[in-house]
Design a protein around this motif. Structure first.
Motif, PDB file in Angstrom:
ATOM      1  N   ALA A  74      -1.583   5.456 -33.338  1.00  0.00           N
ATOM      2  CA  ALA A  74      -2.168   4.702 -32.701  1.00  0.00           C
ATOM      3  C   ALA A  74      -1.998   5.075 -31.380  1.00  0.00           C
ATOM      4  O   ALA A  74      -3.044   5.135 -30.552  1.00  0.00           O
ATOM      5  CB  ALA A  74      -2.474   2.868 -32.269  1.00  0.00           C
ATOM      6  N   GLU A  75      -0.640   5.464 -30.940  1.00  0.00           N
ATOM      7  CA  GLU A  75      -0.800   6.031 -29.756  1.00  0.00           C
ATOM      8  C   GLU A  75      -1.151   7.354 -29.379  1.00  0.00           C
ATOM      9  O   GLU A  75      -1.435   7.523 -28.236  1.00  0.00           O
ATOM     10  CB  GLU A  75       1.341   6.164 -29.722  1.00  0.00           C
ATOM     11  N   ILE A  76      -0.641   8.284 -30.139  1.00  0.00           N
ATOM     12  CA  ILE A  76      -0.882   9.822 -30.382  1.00  0.00           C
ATOM     13  C   ILE A  76      -2.699   9.488 -30.594  1.00  0.00           C
ATOM     14  O   ILE A  76      -3.051  11.226 -30.236  1.00  0.00           O
ATOM     15  CB  ILE A  76      -0.175  10.232 -30.954  1.00  0.00           C
ATOM     16  N   ASN A  77      -2.798   9.020 -31.373  1.00  0.00           N
ATOM     17  CA  ASN A  77      -4.614   8.808 -31.305  1.00  0.00           C
ATOM     18  C   ASN A  77      -5.322   8.448 -30.130  1.00  0.00           C
ATOM     19  O   ASN A  77      -6.528   8.997 -29.294  1.00  0.00           O
ATOM     20  CB  ASN A  77      -5.004   8.807 -32.949  1.00  0.00           C
ATOM     21  N   LEU A  78      -4.937   7.300 -30.628  1.00  0.00           N
ATOM     22  CA  LEU A  78      -6.417   6.698 -29.735  1.00  0.00           C
ATOM     23  C   LEU A  78      -5.675   6.559 -27.941  1.00  0.00           C
ATOM     24  O   LEU A  78      -6.706   6.715 -26.980  1.00  0.00           O
ATOM     25  CB  LEU A  78      -6.121   5.070 -30.098  1.00  0.00           C
ATOM     26  N   PHE A  79      -4.125   6.722 -27.300  1.00  0.00           N
ATOM     27  CA  PHE A  79      -3.760   6.875 -26.573  1.00  0.00           C
ATOM     28  C   PHE A  79      -3.506   8.033 -26.214  1.00  0.00           C
ATOM     29  O   PHE A  79      -5.140   8.703 -25.039  1.00  0.00           O
ATOM     30  CB  PHE A  79      -2.834   6.296 -26.084  1.00  0.00           C
TER      31      PHE A  79
END
Ligand code: FE2
Ligand code: FE2
Length: 473
Positions: free
Chosen positions: A373-378
């Protein structure tokens, strides 16, 4: 009517002893002579196709072998992913990002062919082999990157090459040509991959790695491979070597991102200016944004680690998700190369610029859904928020280097965001809001522990924008 003639045609002379398996020859009067006449009138002499019918395998045996190849390739994709954090040498980490995709794509091609050989995708994906699992665990129990390469490329990669080559030679070149084409395409990736691995191992040895240690490890693994009947499982089985490292201590992936000695790293901040102890260019100037973008690309060596690790962490949950992650891992290796070359073109020695390890340090031990979630969504979504202006600014200034690289990187990152949706659904059942909230909490905790943000309130969670800025992608 011709059919009447067929029924009444005499048996061909001189083959009264034809075996029951032979289809009897039943000429129709005049047809053969007429065919010869027509052939005379045909003027073209096309190349003769000399392939012969016949081969060693039934469809069932073909499928049994291809299923093992598929499994080896899938396990290699996962296994190299497990090592991405733990390889220190820059060049080896990058190449491994590429090799992860080669194995993933080999698995994809074999899976497709298997689905044409009477097997269902569900069953192909559910296939497991405990002997191959034990073997892979032992290969992954390499003491360091040189041992990993020596095992996976020089022992297993070489054995797979031989098995594929033999399969190409042994299967029917007419009825089974799709398998031959599939294996040839895999070998087209294997050839440069194994040549590179040989050269890399020679470099390790020249640089002081003990060659006899590598030779002993290779010999141990060759015996282990022979004990399971080799790649196809049909070679004579020999006794397995003892002891195995992986039975003494089960393999676990590393959690700490490693870099070689050429790098000067930092993880106490996400901000390059803070890490450098001052600004190179005025904040928010084009030059500052440009250098930050190029450095961030080079520092995407951490994205190879993130996506590679996810393949291992979600192994066997969903082949498509593993495959998409493998492709993204390769793309991130490419972004790292782009960044490295762009820094050179901008007049820097890439190693003079400090390497940001903030994101990878946090993600390394984290559950895959939150790290993803951190690397992809943010991270990747964050890039897309600002990259359009950057490309426009570069075009206005006739900055062809930046315009060119950011144009391609934008299309890659859009693709990653698109694929990310399915991957995240495979990783977690949390809804988008809960996933974002928990991810922000975990990163707050990590960034506070690294000293990258100050905890000045009791209840405090960094914003999505802070993570985009501090961790980057
Ligand atoms: Fe990237
Ligand atoms: Fe990306």
């Amino acid at each position: 009517m011709v059919t009447q003639n067929i029924m009444s045609a005499p048996p061909p002379s001189g083959n009264g002893n034809a075996s029951p398996a032979t289809i009897p020859y039943r000429p129709v009067a005049g047809q053969r002579a007429a065919a010869a006449e027509r052939r005379k009138a045909f003027p073209y002499r096309f190349p003769r196709d000399g392939r012969l019918l016949g081969g060693k395998f039934t469809v069932a045996e073909n499928a049994r072998r291809l299923q093992r190849y598929f499994y080896f390739e899938r396990r290699l994709m996962q296994g190299l992913g497990a090592w991405t954090l733990s390889i220190p040498e820059f060049e080896v980490k990058l190449e491994t990002g590429r090799h992860i995709f080669y194995h993933g794509d080999a698995a994809r091609g074999l899976r497709e062919r298997l689905s044409e050989q009477e097997l269902r995708l569900k069953d192909i994906d559910a296939f497991r082999d405990p002997e191959i699992d034990l073997l892979l665990e032992e290969f992954l129990s390499a003491a360091d990157a040189p041992e990993l390469l020596a095992g996976l490329h020089q022992v297993l990669g070489r054995a797979l090459t031989t098995a594929y080559q033999h399969h190409i030679d042994d299967t029917d070149p007419v009825t089974d040509v799709p398998t031959i084409r599939c294996l040839r395409r895999i070998l087209a990736d294997y050839e440069p991959m194994l040549a590179w691995a040989n050269a890399a191992l020679a470099a390790y040895v020249e640089g002081g790695v003990d060659e006899s240690r590598l030779a002993a490890w290779r010999w141990h693994l060759q015996r282990l491979l022979a004990s399971v009947g080799g790649v196809t499982g049909t070679d004579p089985r020999t006794e397995a070597p003892t002891p195995l490292r992986c039975t003494a201590k089960p393999f676990e992936r590393g959690t700490v991102p490693l870099r070689d000695v050429r790098f000067d790293t930092f993880h106490n901040t996400g901000d390059y200016d803070v890490a450098d102890g001052g600004e190179r260019f005025p904040k928010d100037s084009y030059e500052a944004l440009r250098l930050r973008f190029i450095r961030t690309q080079r520092d995407e060596v951490d994205a190879i680690e993130a996506f590679g690790t996810f393949i291992w962490d979600i192994r066997f949950r969903d082949f498509q998700a593993e495959y998409d992650l493998a492709r993204i891992t390769w793309d991130e290796a490419r972004h790292t190369e782009i960044g490295h070359r762009a820094l050179l073109a901008a007049g820097y020695d890439p190693f003079e610029l400090r390497n940001r390890l903030t994101g990878s340090t946090c993600r390394g031990p984290m559950e895959p859904a939150f790290a993803m979630a951190e690397i992809n969504l943010f991270g990747e979504v964050g890039v897309l928020k600002t990259i359009n202006q950057l490309i426009d600014a570069a075009a206005d200034r006739r900055d062809e280097l930046l315009r060119h690289i950011s144009d391609f990187i934008r299309s890659d990152e859009r693709t990653h965001v698109r694929k990310g949706g399915h991957i995240i659904r495979v990783m977690t059942d949390l809804d988008a809001k809960d996933l974002e909230q928990r991810t922000r909490e975990l990163f707050t905790e990590c960034l506070v522990s690294l000293g990258a943000v100050q905890k000045d309130m009791d209840v405090f969670t960094v914003t999505r924008e802070d993570i985009e800025r501090l961790v980057g992608e």
